[in-house]
Write an enzyme that holds these catalytic residues in place. Sequence first.
Site, PDB file in Angstrom:
ATOM      1  N   ALA A 245      55.776 112.623 -54.844  1.00  0.00           N
ATOM      2  CA  ALA A 245      56.992 111.845 -54.632  1.00  0.00           C
ATOM      3  C   ALA A 245      58.070 112.666 -53.933  1.00  0.00           C
ATOM      4  O   ALA A 245      58.792 112.167 -53.078  1.00  0.00           O
ATOM      5  CB  ALA A 245      57.514 111.334 -55.965  1.00  0.00           C
ATOM      6  N   ASP A 291      74.217 109.124  -8.548  1.00  0.00           N
ATOM      7  CA  ASP A 291      74.238 108.739  -7.137  1.00  0.00           C
ATOM      8  C   ASP A 291      75.267 107.646  -6.976  1.00  0.00           C
ATOM      9  O   ASP A 291      75.570 106.936  -7.925  1.00  0.00           O
ATOM     10  CB  ASP A 291      72.893 108.134  -6.738  1.00  0.00           C
ATOM     11  CG  ASP A 291      71.826 109.182  -6.564  1.00  0.00           C
ATOM     12  OD1 ASP A 291      72.187 110.331  -6.302  1.00  0.00           O
ATOM     13  OD2 ASP A 291      70.650 108.824  -6.697  1.00  0.00           O
ATOM     14  N   ASP A 609      66.673 109.476  -6.565  1.00  0.00           N
ATOM     15  CA  ASP A 609      65.676 108.503  -6.119  1.00  0.00           C
ATOM     16  C   ASP A 609      64.647 109.077  -5.148  1.00  0.00           C
ATOM     17  O   ASP A 609      63.478 108.811  -5.256  1.00  0.00           O
ATOM     18  CB  ASP A 609      66.352 107.261  -5.531  1.00  0.00           C
ATOM     19  CG  ASP A 609      67.547 107.606  -4.637  1.00  0.00           C
ATOM     20  OD1 ASP A 609      67.631 108.761  -4.187  1.00  0.00           O
ATOM     21  OD2 ASP A 609      68.375 106.719  -4.408  1.00  0.00           O
ATOM     22  N   ASP A 613      64.707 114.797  -4.531  1.00  0.00           N
ATOM     23  CA  ASP A 613      65.538 114.872  -5.725  1.00  0.00           C
ATOM     24  C   ASP A 613      64.755 115.400  -6.921  1.00  0.00           C
ATOM     25  O   ASP A 613      65.344 115.815  -7.917  1.00  0.00           O
ATOM     26  CB  ASP A 613      66.087 113.485  -6.088  1.00  0.00           C
ATOM     27  CG  ASP A 613      67.169 113.044  -5.128  1.00  0.00           C
ATOM     28  OD1 ASP A 613      67.723 113.905  -4.433  1.00  0.00           O
ATOM     29  OD2 ASP A 613      67.460 111.838  -5.083  1.00  0.00           O
ATOM     30  N   THR A 706      61.459 103.055 -53.238  1.00  0.00           N
ATOM     31  CA  THR A 706      62.684 103.522 -52.603  1.00  0.00           C
ATOM     32  C   THR A 706      62.447 104.249 -51.290  1.00  0.00           C
ATOM     33  O   THR A 706      63.224 104.121 -50.354  1.00  0.00           O
ATOM     34  CB  THR A 706      63.480 104.460 -53.525  1.00  0.00           C
ATOM     35  OG1 THR A 706      62.661 105.565 -53.852  1.00  0.00           O
ATOM     36  CG2 THR A 706      63.916 103.738 -54.771  1.00  0.00           C
TER      37      THR A 706
HETATM   38  P1  ATP Z   1      73.409 108.264  -2.469  1.00  0.00           P
HETATM   39  O1  ATP Z   1      73.055 109.715  -2.411  1.00  0.00           O
HETATM   40  O2  ATP Z   1      74.590 107.994  -3.303  1.00  0.00           O
HETATM   41  O3  ATP Z   1      72.272 107.361  -2.741  1.00  0.00           O
HETATM   42  P2  ATP Z   1      73.310 107.594   0.343  1.00  0.00           P
HETATM   43  O4  ATP Z   1      72.349 106.492   0.206  1.00  0.00           O
HETATM   44  O5  ATP Z   1      74.429 107.409   1.277  1.00  0.00           O
HETATM   45  O6  ATP Z   1      74.006 107.958  -1.011  1.00  0.00           O
HETATM   46  P3  ATP Z   1      71.400 109.076   1.778  1.00  0.00           P
HETATM   47  O7  ATP Z   1      70.406 108.006   1.641  1.00  0.00           O
HETATM   48  O8  ATP Z   1      70.988 110.488   1.676  1.00  0.00           O
HETATM   49  O9  ATP Z   1      72.537 108.905   0.711  1.00  0.00           O
HETATM   50  O10 ATP Z   1      72.137 108.831   3.155  1.00  0.00           O
HETATM   51  C1  ATP Z   1      72.998 109.768   3.722  1.00  0.00           C
HETATM   52  C2  ATP Z   1      73.612 109.243   4.982  1.00  0.00           C
HETATM   53  O11 ATP Z   1      72.612 109.008   5.960  1.00  0.00           O
HETATM   54  C3  ATP Z   1      74.307 107.909   4.802  1.00  0.00           C
HETATM   55  O12 ATP Z   1      75.645 108.065   4.473  1.00  0.00           O
HETATM   56  C4  ATP Z   1      74.167 107.257   6.170  1.00  0.00           C
HETATM   57  O13 ATP Z   1      75.227 107.654   7.014  1.00  0.00           O
HETATM   58  C5  ATP Z   1      72.883 107.826   6.681  1.00  0.00           C
HETATM   59  N1  ATP Z   1      71.773 106.908   6.506  1.00  0.00           N
HETATM   60  C6  ATP Z   1      71.396 106.295   5.378  1.00  0.00           C
HETATM   61  N2  ATP Z   1      70.318 105.539   5.554  1.00  0.00           N
HETATM   62  C7  ATP Z   1      69.989 105.660   6.850  1.00  0.00           C
HETATM   63  C8  ATP Z   1      68.949 105.135   7.682  1.00  0.00           C
HETATM   64  N3  ATP Z   1      68.025 104.323   7.197  1.00  0.00           N
HETATM   65  N4  ATP Z   1      68.935 105.477   8.983  1.00  0.00           N
HETATM   66  C9  ATP Z   1      69.853 106.295   9.474  1.00  0.00           C
HETATM   67  N5  ATP Z   1      70.837 106.828   8.775  1.00  0.00           N
HETATM   68  C10 ATP Z   1      70.932 106.527   7.467  1.00  0.00           C
END
Ligand code: ATP
Length: 879
Positions: A245, A291, A609, A613, A706
């Site tokens: 117990a 982010d 994401d 990262d 209990t």
């Molecule tokens: P977080 O880090 O908050 O997700 P985020 O999405 O802006 O922010 P990234 O995806 O790294 O971060 O994008 C960085 C920069 O690159 C953006 O601010 C934008 O100017 C440019 N960017 C984002 N997506 C594209 C794309 N598909 N093609 C070209 N440039 C892009």
Amino acid sequence: AMGKNELASAKRQRAGVIFLSQFRDVMVLILLASTIISVLLGEWVEAIAIVCVVFLNACLGFFQEYRTEKTLEALKQMAAPHSKVLREGKITSIASSMIVPGDIVLLESGDIIPADGVLIEGIDLHADESMLTGESEAVYKESTDPARAESAPKRCQVFMGTTVTRGRGRMVVAQTGMGTQMGSIASMLEDIEEDPTPLQKKLAELSKYIGAGCLIICAIVTLTGILRGEPVFDMLVTGISLAVAAVPEGLPAIVTIALALAVRRMVKRNALVRKLHAVETLGCASVICSDKTGTLTENKMTVVGVQTMQNSYQVSGTGYEQAGLITQNGAAVVLSQHPALERLLDIAVLCNNAQIYGEDLSRPLRDRTKNNRRGVWEISGEATEVSLLVMAAKRSVTANTLAREYTRVYEIPFDSSRKCMSVGVRHKTLGNMLYTKGALDVIIQNCAYVMGEQGREAMTDARRKAILQQGEDLAEQGLRVLAFAYKEQGDVINRKDETGLCYVGMCSIMDPPRKEAFDAVKRCRRAGIRPIMITGDHKKTAQAIARQLDILREGDLTFTGRELDQMDDRRLREVVSKASVFARVTPGHKLRIVKALKARGFITAMTGDGVNDAPAIKEADIGVAMGQNGTDVTKEASSIVLLDDNFATLVRAVEEGRGIYRNIRKFIRYLLSCNIGEVVTMFVGMLMGFPVVLLPIQILLVNLVTDGLPALALGVEPIDPDVMKEPPRKKDEGVFSRGLLSMILFRGALLGLTTLWVFTSVYSSSADIVMARTAALFTLVITQLIHVFECKSEEKSLFKIPIFNNIKLVLAAVFSLAILLCAIYVPFCNVIFVTAPLPSKYILRAVLCSFVAPVLSALLFNVLLKPKRQVQWVQTPEK
Ligand code: ATP
């Protein structure tokens, strides 16, 4: 039929194994052995009763453990990876286990390749195959003609379980499940056992000490009894029952159950826990690095404006609505009169990997100007890119319409460190072109020309400055700015050089903060948790959003990736506790930020994401991956996945983590005080020369009614709303910190003394040992059932605690009480449990005595323990 695309998993706990493990405890075995002896001695009734009680206890344990097992297994299923496959011309996401040979799977950076197969389309696709080959360098994968896929060489083959580190592509699946390379070595892979959580480890160790202590006391009780002339065998059984117990060997198991139940609750609120220990660590979080895009904002991007060298345009409509127009000063534009806009739209659509479906764009334009809502686009791809397609579609420019003039030749994929993306296209009349889009500050550095009134004009410093200023102004409104540029390549087809561009214009994209994020930030602050925004976006955009959300306050610092590059780690550690926004960062910076925060003693939760990262997520105390926009690799590295990508969900998970820790403390407190109460009753009774206070079967009964259900019900207490008003708990805090141990010892002793008091008083007034034992049994159970409600709060006394907010606990207590009353008043049970029906005067006496301890502690609470708790920043000074 074809098997599922799964590796045959190693042993799973079978129900039977779990059941038998309930009897693994040495004490229980000894008890069972001694019952066999009592049968031989002819004490049938007691023996059968003991076996029944032990069996019932095992059933309870089995039931809980089995359910825990099932819960955790179901969660594993949920965390199972998905893949994008091309079926019937559409891209759909299916569970990777449903993939069959012949499927075409889309691959992008961060994906874990779901099966073995051949790459039939590859753009700069690199795979990390270290888990198969041991080679740590990512290998470049070539694509091959689908028709020749059968005999593709190794450099075109991709393998299950390896990851895409760069680029994208498509594969056709050849082998699945155990037929894969992975499958052939799967038998070598051990089933990974979940490590016990820190709390479980601590408790397991603690239980050993407490257990040892209990055993010694039990031995003393037994010896004293024997010396006093009690029958040796009876005393042995008494000692062993007491040990069964009192030894809290089940404590770590109950913690697991409570954690598993918490995990189940959390997944209902969109936080999928991948590692059990994260639940505990969550409660300690003192910094949340989030982010921006998609986590703090909605990620439903809308282009709201376009700026070229000469003109600015407005874009109407929100989100993915099909209705909307591109206008200049309120009038719809005619593209042929706006060559820069026309070029910008071409770049926006061609330099793009997203897709939108749904609208028949062959309809005459005049239908669209009516601005009638015609539903929304179905989308696939990245939000930024989708928003560009939606914008262009508002002016009837789509991939289909452009396909008549352009063919795409190659792509230089987007990369969050480069912050831009390019495609090489061939135009019917213009020839070869390079189309680029990306962050304005990056693009502008690579521009030698601008697209002005006279066509191509030279880029001057003044122009560059003006353009950047334009961008800053937009960013200050919280808009994300994307720039567009091109280069004429003449007959050069494949030179992947992104310099010497001609600037065309920029788009401003709106991505408003999530509504829930406002409140979530507020809750964080009240709970002493520091929110930090980390983003790839422009500094001004980031600051604007952070200010709206109250993440960035007066006096807080903002750093950009470039500034971080100029800072050594020491300096970063000094400033990190004042920073709330990091902008234009790359994943590499994220890792440095986490390390700096950890060095300053912060317990850090970090979201992420992309593939890159993963290291930062792994390093963080609580790695958080995005469920929707996150890559497989990040999910794999994380301990929690946010199914809705939402910051507010993470804050709720922290709350849950704090709540569950409190609940665990509640039942530790309850179980240990009860056990001490039982030991004190027997031990002190023996020392004071009373007859044995409780018989073995009675002790076991107390333990059954209990320890089981009421303790478990405490583990599922609703979360105290006050948990988010305190500073975070220290990570290295001991199980018994903040006075828990003294609380346990004090109450445990009182439980035992109360029981003894009632026992002696009934014994002396009735001289009936059966009656006295029954009264003791009754008192011991009642005091414990009262105490269970006291354990609901460490801050309030019994009389201020809401009793009915956890109905499970009330039911458990009522159920236990009912069993107790049966044991006392049902004649048949009187025989089994050696009890007698208690007259009401004894009942009254016992109940009154049982309330002495709670009243005493209520007084103590008010006098001694006036809790003064305040939110304060948890910060350790720089070493
Ligand atoms: P977080 O880090 O908050 O997700 P985020 O999405 O802006 O922010 P990234 O995806 O790294 O971060 O994008 C960085 C920069 O690159 C953006 O601010 C934008 O100017 C440019 N960017 C984002 N997506 C594209 C794309 N598909 N093609 C070209 N440039 C892009």
